[in-house]
Design a protein around this motif. Structure first.
Motif, PDB file in Angstrom:
ATOM      1  N   GLU A  77       9.135  13.695  61.284  1.00  0.00           N
ATOM      2  CA  GLU A  77      10.327  14.270  61.907  1.00  0.00           C
ATOM      3  C   GLU A  77      10.671  13.533  63.207  1.00  0.00           C
ATOM      4  N   ILE A  78       9.644  13.182  63.968  1.00  0.00           N
ATOM      5  CA  ILE A  78       9.900  12.462  65.225  1.00  0.00           C
ATOM      6  C   ILE A  78      10.438  11.065  64.907  1.00  0.00           C
ATOM      7  N   ALA A 131       7.344   3.668  64.917  1.00  0.00           N
ATOM      8  CA  ALA A 131       6.183   4.372  64.366  1.00  0.00           C
ATOM      9  C   ALA A 131       5.619   5.229  65.494  1.00  0.00           C
ATOM     10  N   VAL A 132       5.256   6.471  65.138  1.00  0.00           N
ATOM     11  CA  VAL A 132       4.691   7.384  66.136  1.00  0.00           C
ATOM     12  C   VAL A 132       3.245   7.674  65.727  1.00  0.00           C
ATOM     13  N   SER A 169      -2.310  12.881  72.723  1.00  0.00           N
ATOM     14  CA  SER A 169      -0.893  12.804  73.063  1.00  0.00           C
ATOM     15  C   SER A 169      -0.187  11.945  72.023  1.00  0.00           C
ATOM     16  N   LEU A 170       1.134  11.951  72.056  1.00  0.00           N
ATOM     17  CA  LEU A 170       1.901  11.169  71.090  1.00  0.00           C
ATOM     18  C   LEU A 170       2.376   9.881  71.745  1.00  0.00           C
ATOM     19  N   VAL A 187       8.096  15.403  71.919  1.00  0.00           N
ATOM     20  CA  VAL A 187       8.588  14.177  72.538  1.00  0.00           C
ATOM     21  C   VAL A 187       7.381  13.339  72.976  1.00  0.00           C
ATOM     22  N   PRO A 188       7.251  12.099  72.446  1.00  0.00           N
ATOM     23  CA  PRO A 188       6.081  11.286  72.797  1.00  0.00           C
ATOM     24  C   PRO A 188       5.946  11.107  74.311  1.00  0.00           C
TER      25      PRO A 188
END
Ligand code: ADP
Length: 547
Positions: free
Chosen positions: A460-461, A475-476, A487-488, A516-517
């Motif tokens: 989704e992110i 890419a996350v 954490s992202l 939110v990263p």
């Protein structure tokens, strides 16, 4: 996954286990049936109002409401909704911070026969609007300070939606002129609430649960943490988490109290521990990452936690090391590893620990009452004891599926081959049965992750990030440096002019803060693995080294 094989196809496959073992799965491992009460939550709470009118029901800061006051406040909300034409199962969005009026509003919605949909006032309007439209929301109840968000998400077409400020519905003194319990009977199969969870394709999914599943879960939790009159449960979870609901309303079935603890207080562990002690919290629930933070504080400065006697840990895997360390500093405070999913009315399994387990991991325990747990192989067959497979839940807790989303509902909620006419929910989690009849959790089959307990679909992110101006690909990943919280981190290939701040702002306008990263890194190209897919492992290590 190929679990959703057609039922016909399954007939051609031989079972992996004997008739006897199958019987064991369906009966012994599921535990004895517990009949549900004939009355659902609103009636059960009203019964407690009659038996415990002056016991504290809920408190926040310096204010406490007893059962009578909370019920009167809820009645004001319920009667107003009914006067505006609320029908059974109408979805009512509640745009409020966690306060006493929030508690009353949830009860009011349920008492009127509506379905509760939580909305956090700090969520981005675009996301809230999608959720209200998707759930065909008929009423929005909000605090006055959420007026801007309520306006921004007002319905422009389709069925009309009524917006109301809670301040206009609740008198200064809620006890004044109690309009009385509404004359509404809630059915077991009636929709109780909708929680939106992150969806891998980019759109959040609204998981719906019914009153029977909810009340079954409430009694299961009451059992699991041994809740009774005089207990105080800390209400710590964000309102967009389904666990916030049992923390608030399970106590109300037994004459106990809920203590609303602000998010700000939780940010400072010292402050939080002091609050637990001062407000005489006896039962708490935490996500593993926060549990570990508190544990660190308790190890550095050991102390007595007052009447605290049970801490449930939920949301993601509980590791053995912190459990061992916990019992070294708090030998008398029990831990409960609570496992479940929003789609199945919250927890479905639990392991109650009064000391560190003998195994070298913490199991997720046994099925809660009226829940059947299956471990299925890729063809949908019951896996033999000890063999890994997908964890699938059946029984009373199975929710109704995703609101107005038949396609994604069909994928996750499939017919139960062992009990004709019932459905089961595929969690996407892997696990295996242990000889003692408990389950070892083995991880996920997809890209769903948990960061500080928040359920997040990486897809989704990424989907939203690809839509940001200038971004070519992205890419996350989850970064997990030793000793730090998860954490992202986002990696992007993007045009020269695209700044990190733009990317952050773009996502912050579309996603809740926790999605939110924390870090954005620009790369010339995304690394690929030998299968030609983005090498997320490499990016995970890179994120860690970049910090
Ligand atoms: P909840 O209903 O507890 O809020 P969510 O719907 O947010 O749960 O997330 C469900 C998923 O979280 C599960 O499918 C699993 O992957 C993970 N999870 C929840 N509790 C546990 C636990 N105790 N141990 C391991 N994983 C867990």
């Amino acid at each position: 996954g190929r679990l959703a094989a057609e039922p016909e196809a399954q007939h051609h496959l031989t079972e992996l286990i004997s008739e006897e073992e199958r019987e064991h799965h369906l009966t012994a491992l599921a535990g004895p049936p517990h009949p549900l009460p004939a009355t659902m939550f609103p009636g059960l709470f009203e019964e407690r109002v009659r038996t415990h009118p002056h016991a504290t029901a809920v408190s926040h800061g310096d204010t406490a409401w007893d059962y009578h006051t909370l019920n009167a406040a809820a009645n004001h909300i319920a009667i107003a909704l009914l006067a505006k034409g609320l029908q059974a199962e109408d979805v009512v969005a509640v745009v409020m911070d966690r306060t006493l009026p929030w508690a009353a509003t949830i009860l009011g919605v349920l008492k009127a026969g509506g379905a509760y949909l939580p909305v956090r006032p700090d969520f981005p309007a675009a996301r809230v609007a999608t959720q209200l439209d998707r759930s065909d929301c008929r009423f929005v109840l909000g605090q006055r300070s959420a007026g801007e968000l309520m306006d921004a998400t007002a319905q422009e077409s389709g069925r009309p939606r009524t917006s109301l400020f809670v301040e206009d519905l609740l008198p200064e003194d809620p006890d004044a002129a109690d309009p009385g319990d509404p004359d509404v009977a809630v059915r077991p199969g009636q929709l109780a609430y909708v929680y939106f969870t992150s969806g891998s394709t980019g759109a959040p999914k609204g998981a719906q649960c019914e009153h029977a599943g909810m009340v079954n879960h409430l009694y299961a939790k009451i059992d699991s943490v041994d809740l009774g009159a005089g207990d105080v449960v800390s209400q710590t979870a964000s309102q967009c988490f389904d666990i916030s609901l049992w923390q608030l309303i399970a106590p109300l079935l037994v004459g106990a109290a809920a203590r609303i603890v602000d998010t700000d207080t939780q940010l400072d562990p010292e402050h939080f521990l002091a609050e637990l002690e001062e407000s005489r919290v006896s039962v708490a629930q935490l996500v593993p990452s926060y549990f570990e933070i508190l544990l660190g504080v308790l190890e550095r400065t050991p102390r007595d936690l007052g009447v605290l006697r049970s801490v449930s840990i939920t949301g993601e895997a509980l590791k053995l090391d912190p459990v061992r360390r916990w019992f070294a500093v708090q030998p008398h405070v029990r831990l409960v590893n609570a496992y479940g999913a929003t789609e199945v009315s919250d927890d479905t399994m639990h392991e109650v620990l009064s000391g560190a387990p003998e195994r070298d991991f913490v199991s997720v325990g046994r099925s809660l009452r009226n829940v059947r747990t299956y471990i299925l192989d890729e063809h949908g067959r019951l896996a033999p004891l000890g063999t890994p497979g997908e964890i699938v839940f059946a029984g009373l807790s199975v929710g109704r599926g995703y609101i107005n989303d038949p396609e994604r509902t069909r994928q996750a909620f499939v017919p139960d081959p062992y009990v004709p006419g019932e459905r089961m929910y595929r969690t996407g989690d892997f696990g295996r049965w242990l000889p003692e009849g408990t389950i070892e959790f083995l991880g996920r089959r997809d890209q769903q992750v948990k960061v500080r307990g928040y359920r997040i679909e990486i897809g989704e992110i990424e989907n939203k990030l690809r839509g940001a101006p200038g971004v070519r690909d992205c890419a996350v990943v989850v970064a997990h440096a030793a000793g730090a919280e998860k954490s992202l981190a986002a990696f992007v290939t993007a045009s020269e002019e695209t700044g990190e701040e733009d990317l952050h702002d773009h996502l912050a306008s579309l996603l809740p803060v926790y999605m939110v990263p924390a870090h954005f890194h620009r790369l010339d190209t995304l690394p690929l693995n030998e299968n030609g897919k983005v090498d997320k492992k490499a990016l995970g290590s890179l994120a860690q080294s970049l910090g």
